[in-house]
Design a protein around this motif. Sequence first.
Motif, PDB file in Angstrom:
ATOM      1  N   VAL A  17     -72.652-113.045   6.234  1.00  0.00           N
ATOM      2  CA  VAL A  17     -72.724-112.204   5.033  1.00  0.00           C
ATOM      3  C   VAL A  17     -73.916-111.255   5.123  1.00  0.00           C
ATOM      4  N   PHE A  18     -75.064-111.769   5.525  1.00  0.00           N
ATOM      5  CA  PHE A  18     -76.262-110.924   5.630  1.00  0.00           C
ATOM      6  C   PHE A  18     -76.149-109.936   6.791  1.00  0.00           C
ATOM      7  N   ILE A  19     -75.553-110.372   7.887  1.00  0.00           N
ATOM      8  CA  ILE A  19     -75.400-109.469   9.036  1.00  0.00           C
ATOM      9  C   ILE A  19     -74.450-108.327   8.705  1.00  0.00           C
ATOM     10  N   PHE A  20     -73.339-108.644   8.006  1.00  0.00           N
ATOM     11  CA  PHE A  20     -72.335-107.628   7.689  1.00  0.00           C
ATOM     12  C   PHE A  20     -72.900-106.521   6.801  1.00  0.00           C
ATOM     13  N   LEU A  21     -73.902-106.848   5.995  1.00  0.00           N
ATOM     14  CA  LEU A  21     -74.479-105.843   5.105  1.00  0.00           C
ATOM     15  C   LEU A  21     -75.127-104.695   5.871  1.00  0.00           C
ATOM     16  N   PHE A  22     -75.518-104.959   7.125  1.00  0.00           N
ATOM     17  CA  PHE A  22     -76.228-103.942   7.912  1.00  0.00           C
ATOM     18  C   PHE A  22     -75.398-103.421   9.082  1.00  0.00           C
ATOM     19  N   LEU A  23     -74.153-103.889   9.216  1.00  0.00           N
ATOM     20  CA  LEU A  23     -73.319-103.443  10.334  1.00  0.00           C
ATOM     21  C   LEU A  23     -72.685-102.087  10.043  1.00  0.00           C
ATOM     22  N   LYS A  24     -72.491-101.323  11.080  1.00  0.00           N
ATOM     23  CA  LYS A  24     -71.772-100.057  10.958  1.00  0.00           C
ATOM     24  C   LYS A  24     -70.267-100.342  10.885  1.00  0.00           C
ATOM     25  N   PRO A  25     -69.508 -99.451  10.227  1.00  0.00           N
ATOM     26  CA  PRO A  25     -68.066 -99.684  10.062  1.00  0.00           C
ATOM     27  C   PRO A  25     -67.326 -99.892  11.386  1.00  0.00           C
ATOM     28  N   GLN A  26     -67.779 -99.212  12.461  1.00  0.00           N
ATOM     29  CA  GLN A  26     -67.092 -99.319  13.744  1.00  0.00           C
ATOM     30  C   GLN A  26     -67.158-100.739  14.317  1.00  0.00           C
ATOM     31  N   LYS A  27     -68.234-101.449  14.003  1.00  0.00           N
ATOM     32  CA  LYS A  27     -68.420-102.796  14.549  1.00  0.00           C
ATOM     33  C   LYS A  27     -67.991-103.896  13.576  1.00  0.00           C
ATOM     34  N   LEU A  28     -67.635-103.490  12.357  1.00  0.00           N
ATOM     35  CA  LEU A  28     -67.366-104.460  11.308  1.00  0.00           C
ATOM     36  C   LEU A  28     -66.121-105.296  11.602  1.00  0.00           C
ATOM     37  N   VAL A  29     -65.052-104.633  12.011  1.00  0.00           N
ATOM     38  CA  VAL A  29     -63.785-105.330  12.245  1.00  0.00           C
ATOM     39  C   VAL A  29     -63.927-106.349  13.368  1.00  0.00           C
ATOM     40  N   PHE A  30     -64.549-105.934  14.461  1.00  0.00           N
ATOM     41  CA  PHE A  30     -64.741-106.850  15.597  1.00  0.00           C
ATOM     42  C   PHE A  30     -65.601-108.044  15.189  1.00  0.00           C
ATOM     43  N   ALA A  31     -66.645-107.786  14.387  1.00  0.00           N
ATOM     44  CA  ALA A  31     -67.530-108.867  13.939  1.00  0.00           C
ATOM     45  C   ALA A  31     -66.783-109.848  13.036  1.00  0.00           C
ATOM     46  N   ALA A  32     -65.951-109.317  12.131  1.00  0.00           N
ATOM     47  CA  ALA A  32     -65.197-110.179  11.215  1.00  0.00           C
ATOM     48  C   ALA A  32     -64.227-111.073  11.984  1.00  0.00           C
ATOM     49  N   ILE A  33     -63.532-110.501  12.964  1.00  0.00           N
ATOM     50  CA  ILE A  33     -62.597-111.289  13.777  1.00  0.00           C
ATOM     51  C   ILE A  33     -63.345-112.364  14.551  1.00  0.00           C
ATOM     52  N   THR A  34     -64.513-112.008  15.085  1.00  0.00           N
ATOM     53  CA  THR A  34     -65.313-112.977  15.853  1.00  0.00           C
ATOM     54  C   THR A  34     -65.744-114.141  14.979  1.00  0.00           C
ATOM     55  N   VAL A  35     -66.224-113.833  13.773  1.00  0.00           N
ATOM     56  CA  VAL A  35     -66.719-114.876  12.865  1.00  0.00           C
ATOM     57  C   VAL A  35     -65.585-115.793  12.431  1.00  0.00           C
ATOM     58  N   ILE A  36     -64.465-115.212  11.992  1.00  0.00           N
ATOM     59  CA  ILE A  36     -63.368-116.045  11.496  1.00  0.00           C
ATOM     60  C   ILE A  36     -62.777-116.886  12.626  1.00  0.00           C
ATOM     61  N   THR A  37     -62.736-116.347  13.845  1.00  0.00           N
ATOM     62  CA  THR A  37     -62.225-117.111  14.988  1.00  0.00           C
ATOM     63  C   THR A  37     -63.131-118.297  15.289  1.00  0.00           C
ATOM     64  N   LEU A  38     -64.435-118.056  15.246  1.00  0.00           N
ATOM     65  CA  LEU A  38     -65.390-119.138  15.500  1.00  0.00           C
ATOM     66  C   LEU A  38     -65.269-120.221  14.427  1.00  0.00           C
ATOM     67  N   GLN A  39     -65.150-119.812  13.171  1.00  0.00           N
ATOM     68  CA  GLN A  39     -64.988-120.783  12.089  1.00  0.00           C
ATOM     69  C   GLN A  39     -63.702-121.587  12.236  1.00  0.00           C
ATOM     70  N   VAL A  40     -62.630-120.906  12.591  1.00  0.00           N
ATOM     71  CA  VAL A  40     -61.342-121.581  12.772  1.00  0.00           C
ATOM     72  C   VAL A  40     -61.419-122.602  13.903  1.00  0.00           C
ATOM     73  N   LEU A  41     -62.062-122.242  15.001  1.00  0.00           N
ATOM     74  CA  LEU A  41     -62.207-123.172  16.131  1.00  0.00           C
ATOM     75  C   LEU A  41     -62.976-124.428  15.704  1.00  0.00           C
ATOM     76  N   LEU A  42     -64.055-124.238  14.949  1.00  0.00           N
ATOM     77  CA  LEU A  42     -64.835-125.382  14.470  1.00  0.00           C
ATOM     78  C   LEU A  42     -64.021-126.241  13.500  1.00  0.00           C
ATOM     79  N   SER A  43     -63.291-125.589  12.589  1.00  0.00           N
ATOM     80  CA  SER A  43     -62.500-126.321  11.596  1.00  0.00           C
ATOM     81  C   SER A  43     -61.387-127.126  12.255  1.00  0.00           C
ATOM     82  N   VAL A  44     -60.693-126.503  13.193  1.00  0.00           N
ATOM     83  CA  VAL A  44     -59.599-127.191  13.885  1.00  0.00           C
ATOM     84  C   VAL A  44     -60.147-128.342  14.725  1.00  0.00           C
TER      85      VAL A  44
END
Length: 670
Positions: A17-44
Amino acid sequence: MDKILVESINLIAIVSVFIFLFLKPQKLVFAAITVITLQVLLSVTVAYHTFSNGLIEIFYDGSFITGVIPVKIDYLSAWFIIVISFTFITGSLYGIHYLKKYKEQSSNLKMHSIFYILTYTALVDICIIQNGIVFLVVWEIMAFGSFILIIFEHYKKETLKAGINFLIQSHISILFLTIAFLWAKVKTGSFDFAAITAYTAVHPKMAIGLFLLFFIGFSIKAGFVPFHTWLPHAHPVAPSHISGVMSGVIIKIGVFGIFRMLMVINLNFTIVGFFIILISIITGLYGVMMTVIQNNLKKLLAYCSIENIGIIGIGIGLGCLGKGTNHPSLIFAGFGGALLHVLNHSLFKSLLFYNAGNVYLATHSLNINSLGGLLKSIPKTGYLFLIGALAICGLPPFNGFISEYFIYRGLFDGINSNQSLSNLFLLFSIFALVLMGGLALIAFTKSFGIIFLGKGRDKLPVDKTIDGALGIIPQCIIIVAILLIGLFPFLLSPILIKTTSLFNNPQDIVSSQYIGDFLGDVKEIGLFSLSGIILVVCFLYLRRFLTKKHSKNSEETWGCAYVAPIPRAQYSGSSYSRTFEMLFNFIVKGRKSNENIPKEQLYPEHYTFSTINDDFWEKYIITPPLKWFSFLLNKFKFIQNGKIQSYVIYGLTFIVVVLIVGNSKTLQYF
């Protein structure tokens, strides 16, 4: 190790959440996919450890308000974590495709990404927390996060209106849950779920009232009738990947809550079973009836979600009957069918919403009456939609058939009892389930036939690039899962047995024999389906081999000697469902809206006509008391007059009243 994994899921969300506040739009989508993928791997991973090694328990000290905070990951938690994780990862992949046209809205995308991750984290936490006050806090995060995701296009009036409606009803849900948890706290002195179990075992009269409060709170989120009215408004305005996630898992968290309370509260399960089945039949039938008459594609899919919640509810009620009558086979068939349908519905409904997103991106319309012939323009989307439609109608060889077979089998097995009233009720349930399936076929032959077949009715420009790889890869992943469950359902047998064992005695010999026979039948169904697919593929290959040397000619389909065909002469969505609407107009009656034509104008150049299908429950049950309440509140508008002096007087008056009441109680005590 498990404690580290659980804490990491939440820590990643907070840090991102804190990192996303300072990310540029071009990197935002890749960062969101990376975070949700990492969370999903841990949850599974946590879910896998649970199914492999059994219950995971973690205890936190908490505070003087919460007390000890237990975190328990059992088989039920693990099952829902897997369902939530799969849908969120496919939703994030499709979201990349859907949100490309919004790339200029950097702040909007930033908020969307942040709350997508927070909502996923909250959903996982809801599945594992066993403390009432913390549960409510996380539930609020999930509700508010869902609200932000729904109102992505908040600059549109209808979007904001639907979002506020969702938020208000979400807080009505929270109100009921809060009352239930506070009541339990007053009676037990603890917010721990285990305290509720112990207390209701000794005080059964409290159990049914407490369960009703929880049931209403969770039913609002799940979409049981008459608590469903937010769904048809929220789905059409939300981005399609959010509609998929909302229908796939967010409404299922209400189902999880009902499952959890059935485990926590000691109840008369026979009475509860009949009650849940009755509510579920009403929900399923009303949902599918409204599905048939809809002409907005996403609204059609929203009402279909209500129908499927009804099917899941029938399974839950059947499992409760089995538990109440000590009928182990009904427990497995009912609860097992409900759990499997939770997974199956999350798959084919997210698939259909993603395809609805493709239709919208290609044509900028969701009006079924305006569409047509899209199979020629976006064929991949069309065929993917067809598979999803067949799966949701419960047809083999797809996954919907397997979960509905569980429930059908349980209903038929339950009729073998000696109680005539119970048998009559179960026969009525079978009839209702059959009717739901038949009406679902009408709804999806209508939606697929009108949208993808024939010719376009309105001259809408179609963007054929929507059918590219990024627009269909998430759907293809889902179809693989749909076919795996439909053809090899025995792959899920071990975890289904473990999950349903939470409601049954794992050592029950009758149950183990029944489950063995039951799963043997299911395995045969999968093998027959696989054989059918192989046969069809071989036939198509043989046909292609025998005809490849022959020339192919394309001709117009014979039009029954009608020489002036026009697109407007085709069936529309309204005309397709008109007969059904006439038969059931006492439930699904539509309002007509049209312009008056002057008598002197024999051939009008422009004429508008529309049909509005009101929701019976919303129009006659929900709206009248709300109007009365709004009228009552308007009588007190003078209080909010904008004068600071008045507000100071209000504050002083409140303080004086509190002091007087407090002192009078103190004197009475002494």
